[in-house]
Design a protein around this motif. Structure first.
Motif, PDB file in Angstrom:
ATOM      1  N   ASN A 118      25.050   8.528   0.366  1.00 34.68           N
ATOM      2  CA  ASN A 118      23.723   8.068  -0.016  1.00 34.68           C
ATOM      3  C   ASN A 118      23.296   6.881   0.869  1.00 34.68           C
ATOM      4  O   ASN A 118      24.114   6.076   1.285  1.00 34.68           O
ATOM      5  CB  ASN A 118      23.757   7.641  -1.489  1.00 34.68           C
ATOM      6  N   THR A 119      21.959   6.791   1.128  1.00 33.29           N
ATOM      7  CA  THR A 119      21.452   5.715   1.989  1.00 33.29           C
ATOM      8  C   THR A 119      21.775   4.337   1.429  1.00 33.29           C
ATOM      9  O   THR A 119      22.150   3.416   2.161  1.00 33.29           O
ATOM     10  CB  THR A 119      19.931   5.845   2.161  1.00 33.29           C
ATOM     11  N   ASP A 120      21.628   4.185   0.101  1.00 32.24           N
ATOM     12  CA  ASP A 120      21.923   2.887  -0.512  1.00 32.24           C
ATOM     13  C   ASP A 120      23.391   2.517  -0.341  1.00 32.24           C
ATOM     14  O   ASP A 120      23.736   1.342  -0.108  1.00 32.24           O
ATOM     15  CB  ASP A 120      21.566   2.908  -2.001  1.00 32.24           C
ATOM     16  N   GLU A 121      24.262   3.531  -0.439  1.00 34.79           N
ATOM     17  CA  GLU A 121      25.694   3.274  -0.267  1.00 34.79           C
ATOM     18  C   GLU A 121      25.998   2.833   1.166  1.00 34.79           C
ATOM     19  O   GLU A 121      26.779   1.902   1.407  1.00 34.79           O
ATOM     20  CB  GLU A 121      26.491   4.531  -0.608  1.00 34.79           C
ATOM     21  N   LEU A 122      25.387   3.538   2.148  1.00 40.53           N
ATOM     22  CA  LEU A 122      25.598   3.179   3.552  1.00 40.53           C
ATOM     23  C   LEU A 122      25.087   1.764   3.849  1.00 40.53           C
ATOM     24  O   LEU A 122      25.737   0.979   4.551  1.00 40.53           O
ATOM     25  CB  LEU A 122      24.875   4.185   4.464  1.00 40.53           C
ATOM     26  N   THR A 123      23.918   1.445   3.297  1.00 38.59           N
ATOM     27  CA  THR A 123      23.341   0.115   3.528  1.00 38.59           C
ATOM     28  C   THR A 123      24.236  -0.967   2.950  1.00 38.59           C
ATOM     29  O   THR A 123      24.502  -1.997   3.601  1.00 38.59           O
ATOM     30  CB  THR A 123      21.947   0.022   2.898  1.00 38.59           C
ATOM     31  N   PHE A 124      24.708  -0.748   1.725  1.00 40.30           N
ATOM     32  CA  PHE A 124      25.571  -1.748   1.085  1.00 40.30           C
ATOM     33  C   PHE A 124      26.896  -1.881   1.839  1.00 40.30           C
ATOM     34  O   PHE A 124      27.413  -2.993   2.034  1.00 40.30           O
ATOM     35  CB  PHE A 124      25.824  -1.354  -0.370  1.00 40.30           C
ATOM     36  N   ALA A 125      27.437  -0.718   2.285  1.00 43.02           N
ATOM     37  CA  ALA A 125      28.696  -0.755   3.037  1.00 43.02           C
ATOM     38  C   ALA A 125      28.514  -1.522   4.354  1.00 43.02           C
ATOM     39  O   ALA A 125      29.381  -2.310   4.765  1.00 43.02           O
ATOM     40  CB  ALA A 125      29.177   0.670   3.307  1.00 43.02           C
ATOM     41  N   THR A 126      27.378  -1.277   5.023  1.00 48.55           N
ATOM     42  CA  THR A 126      27.091  -2.008   6.271  1.00 48.55           C
ATOM     43  C   THR A 126      26.997  -3.507   6.019  1.00 48.55           C
ATOM     44  O   THR A 126      27.541  -4.324   6.772  1.00 48.55           O
ATOM     45  CB  THR A 126      25.769  -1.508   6.876  1.00 48.55           C
ATOM     46  N   GLN A 127      26.297  -3.848   4.943  1.00 48.27           N
ATOM     47  CA  GLN A 127      26.129  -5.266   4.602  1.00 48.27           C
ATOM     48  C   GLN A 127      27.479  -5.929   4.340  1.00 48.27           C
ATOM     49  O   GLN A 127      27.757  -7.032   4.833  1.00 48.27           O
ATOM     50  CB  GLN A 127      25.224  -5.363   3.369  1.00 48.27           C
ATOM     51  N   MET A 128      28.344  -5.268   3.565  1.00 49.90           N
ATOM     52  CA  MET A 128      29.656  -5.839   3.240  1.00 49.90           C
ATOM     53  C   MET A 128      30.560  -5.929   4.474  1.00 49.90           C
ATOM     54  O   MET A 128      31.318  -6.897   4.639  1.00 49.90           O
ATOM     55  CB  MET A 128      30.343  -4.979   2.162  1.00 49.90           C
ATOM     56  N   LYS A 129      30.487  -4.911   5.333  1.00 53.67           N
ATOM     57  CA  LYS A 129      31.328  -4.920   6.539  1.00 53.67           C
ATOM     58  C   LYS A 129      30.921  -6.056   7.483  1.00 53.67           C
ATOM     59  O   LYS A 129      31.776  -6.722   8.077  1.00 53.67           O
ATOM     60  CB  LYS A 129      31.214  -3.562   7.254  1.00 53.67           C
ATOM     61  N   LEU A 130      29.620  -6.273   7.598  1.00 55.48           N
ATOM     62  CA  LEU A 130      29.150  -7.378   8.442  1.00 55.48           C
ATOM     63  C   LEU A 130      29.616  -8.722   7.889  1.00 55.48           C
ATOM     64  O   LEU A 130      30.019  -9.616   8.641  1.00 55.48           O
ATOM     65  CB  LEU A 130      27.623  -7.344   8.545  1.00 55.48           C
TER      66      LEU A 130
END
Length: 661
Positions: A118-130
């Motif tokens: 899901n887009t929201d999951e990818l966005t949150f994962a990107t945010q946490m990884k950064l």
């Protein structure tokens, strides 16, 4: 595994041409890593081990106080030890590329599974990884962009606007400002032809010379008159122009003053006169009796701009002894003599008496000029002291200097001359030398036998040879065409190495040290405790008389030890701001020689003098001089004995050195 001794590593370090040890360690690491390929799977392990090795080398190098010989002596056994590094080699199979090095098709294939989320999951994962990798700002941007659909568009608009603004700023930076170009032209000592050659390299960056000419005219006050033998600016015009340029330089600092403070400004300056020899030119004078073999000039240097009843400092000359702020008043082709000096002093003083306030853009500036840029010749001429072996302050002669009980009243107005610190340093140095030469015979001016003269000459040669061997100084050796090697730098080295100097000369160590303390105190630029300074000078004078009664104090030694505290008490600024005359006015004499040779029109003597006067005014302009970046010179810390002679309010944050004397 690959085995290397620490001696091998140190040999690699030694091959580096770098100036610092850290850079040499980086060179060693680079040399070792070059033996591996970029895709070698052992690289992370190798870097970790090299980091530990570099840390060990750095610790032991610091313990050896950055000295190679001490490092090798202290770590003989440690350097014999070995370290192990993985052998060069990559993992079998096809070389692996990083994700960024992959093609677009390979990137899509590798991220196919991730993109199924899901887009929201990818966005949150990107945010946490950064955030996990320490890129907090990027994480905040990703979070902010996903708050609303329009947020991304606003980011793009702001980014484009900022990019355009940066490009405009860069375009402005690509053009040198007119004032900055004039500063470069003046600081580099360029001629018009040289500037044109520089400008050809980038015509769009450097303004044309005609613009510089307009800026140069703003640096000139109104010139009163120029003849074949004289160039002059009225004191009123010069002070008005100096005040105007200082206000322009200070800018916003002046506007923040209250209306009352704007009317209470006082510009404190020093002035004086001096003569020197000049090169003679072939151009004829209208009057055949005239000559350009000698020049006599009067000049001034602004010191402080203060305001208010408490005289708060708004601006202070950062280099009061520098020729950069030394502004010409009058230049004449005349030989320095008593009559010429007195005439010049009366002429300038008459203008100072008529000096009025400078009204500049709503500011009212009063002027206070102090006659302190003087040397012994000028002081003797101004006080009608005909003998150089007499004190112009009290009138005592050299034969009476060692009689400390004999006190004469000071002549009126003699304390305002201050003390020439550079002259004092050189004369102190020469006084010690002359006493040292005569130690074998212990006579001053009594008739000497041929044998005694030979003893003095032998002693002089012995001292000269020792100074050259031990300190690399040339002492009392004539220079070609003028003077000798006893200059300011030689005297500074003499007093800095006072223990060696005492050993070479045979003069009492405590006496040389006390003279050093007195000189350092006067040159410190801080306010002096008059009572403590007077007591210290008195004890130094008593020590000198007790040890070397056969050789009377020189006039300079007498003036400092007997009248120094009185001069300090009379000065309205710290004594270090005033009297370094040679470093300002006399340096200007050299500039006049250089400007006449390189920056003047030679078809007319009047035109030549106009160009010299303009160049002196240009190079001393407060706005241009204020743009210069001062180099931080490592000053020697003040000794504890010097600090004891300064006012406590001035030495709270002054660094000092311990001394056993």
């Amino acid at each position: 595994m690959r085995i290397l001794s620490r001696n091998d590593l140190f040999a690699i370090i030694e091959r580096s041409d770098s100036s610092t040890f850290n850079e040499k360690l980086q060179f060693m690491e680079h040399e070792l890593l070059n033996q591996y390929t970029e895709n070698d799977h052992n690289i992370p392990d190798i870097k970790h081990k090299l980091s530990q090795i570099k840390h060990q080398f750095k610790q032991k190098w610091s313990a050896a106080r950055n000295t190679k010989a001490r490092f090798l002596d202290n770590n003989v056994e440690w350097l014999k030890g070995c370290i192990s590094l993985p052998k060069a080699g990559i993992s079998p199979g096809r070389p692996q590329k990083t994700f960024l090095e992959l093609s677009e098709r390979s990137k899509r294939r590798k991220t196919e599974e991730l993109r199924s989320l899901n887009t929201d999951e990818l966005t949150f994962a990107t945010q946490m990884k950064l955030r996990e990798t320490g890129k907090l700002e990027a994480s905040k941007v990703v979070k902010d962009l996903t708050k609303s659909p329009r947020r991304a568009k606003k980011y793009i608009t702001a980014l484009k606007k900022n990019t355009v603004t940066c490009e405009d700023d860069q375009e402005k930076l690509n053009n040198l400002t007119h004032l900055r170009a004039l500063f470069m032209y003046t600081e580099a000592g360029l001629t018009q032809a040289q500037y044109e050659i520089v400008r050809e390299t980038n015509p769009s960056y450097y303004p044309c010379y005609s613009i510089l000419q307009k800026c140069k005219k703003e640096c000139y006050p109104e010139i009163h008159r120029v003849t074949e033998t004289c160039g002059e600016v009225r004191v009123q015009n010069l002070m008005d122009h100096t005040a105007q340029r200082l206000i322009l330089y200070l800018g916003d600092a002046m506007e923040q003053l209250s209306e009352i403070d704007k009317q209470s400004l006082v510009l404190i300056s020093k002035w004086g006169c001096d003569g020197s020899q000049q090169m003679q030119y072939k151009m004829k004078f209208e009057n055949e009796a005239d000559s350009d073999a000698n020049i006599f000039q009067s000049s001034m240097v602004p010191l402080q701009l203060v305001y208010g009843p408490g005289r708060k400092i708004l601006w202070q000359n950062p280099t009061p002894s520098s020729p950069r702020y030394c502004r010409p008043i009058r230049i004449r082709f005349a030989k320095e003599s008593t009559d010429v000096t007195n005439e010049e002093i009366e002429y300038i003083k008459s203008q100072i008496k008529e000096l009025t306030e400078s009204e500049v853009n709503g500011f009212s500036i009063k002027h206070k000029l102090l006659f302190t840029m003087v040397d012994g010749k000028v002081c003797n001429a101004a006080t009608n002291t005909r003998s150089t072996m007499k004190c112009y302050i009290c009138g005592l002669s050299s034969t009476q200097f060692n009689d400390l009980d004999k006190v004469m009243p000071n002549k009126e107005g003699t304390l305002e001359f201050g003390l020439s610190l550079l002259h004092a340093r050189i004369r102190f140095f020469e006084s010690i030398l002359h006493v040292a030469y005569r130690l074998p015979v212990k006579k001053w001016r009594k008739r000497l036998t041929a044998e005694e003269k030979q003893l003095i000459e032998n002693r002089k040669k012995e001292i000269q040879n020792k100074f050259r061997e031990q300190l690399g100084l040339l002492v009392d050796i004539p220079k070609a065409n003028f003077g000798n090697t006893n200059d300011g730098n030689t005297s500074r080295r003499f007093f800095e190495n006072f223990e060696v100097s005492a050993e070479i000369t045979g003069i009492d160590l405590n006496l040389i040290y006390r003279l050093k303390v007195i000189l350092d105190t006067m040159c410190s630029g801080f306010r002096i405790n008059v009572e403590a300074f007077e007591m210290y000078c008195q004890k130094t004078a008593e020590l000198y008389v007790n040890l070397y009664e056969f050789y009377p104090m020189t006039p300079t030694l007498h003036k400092v030890l007997r009248h120094g505290s009185q001069v300090v008490a009379e000065a309205i600024l710290p004594i270090g701001h005033f009297p370094k005359k040679r470093e300002a006015a006399e340096a200007r004499n050299k500039h006049i020689r250089m400007f006449r040779l390189n920056y003047t029109r030679k078809f007319s003597r009047v035109a030549c003098n106009v160009d010299v006067l303009n160049r002196l005014l240009l190079t001393s302009d407060p706005v241009l001089t204020g743009m210069r970046t001062r180099k931080n010179k490592n000053k020697h810390p003040l000794s504890a004995d010097v600090l004891n002679l300064l006012l406590e309010s001035d030495i709270a944050n002054v660094s000092f050195e311990e001394n056993d004397q």
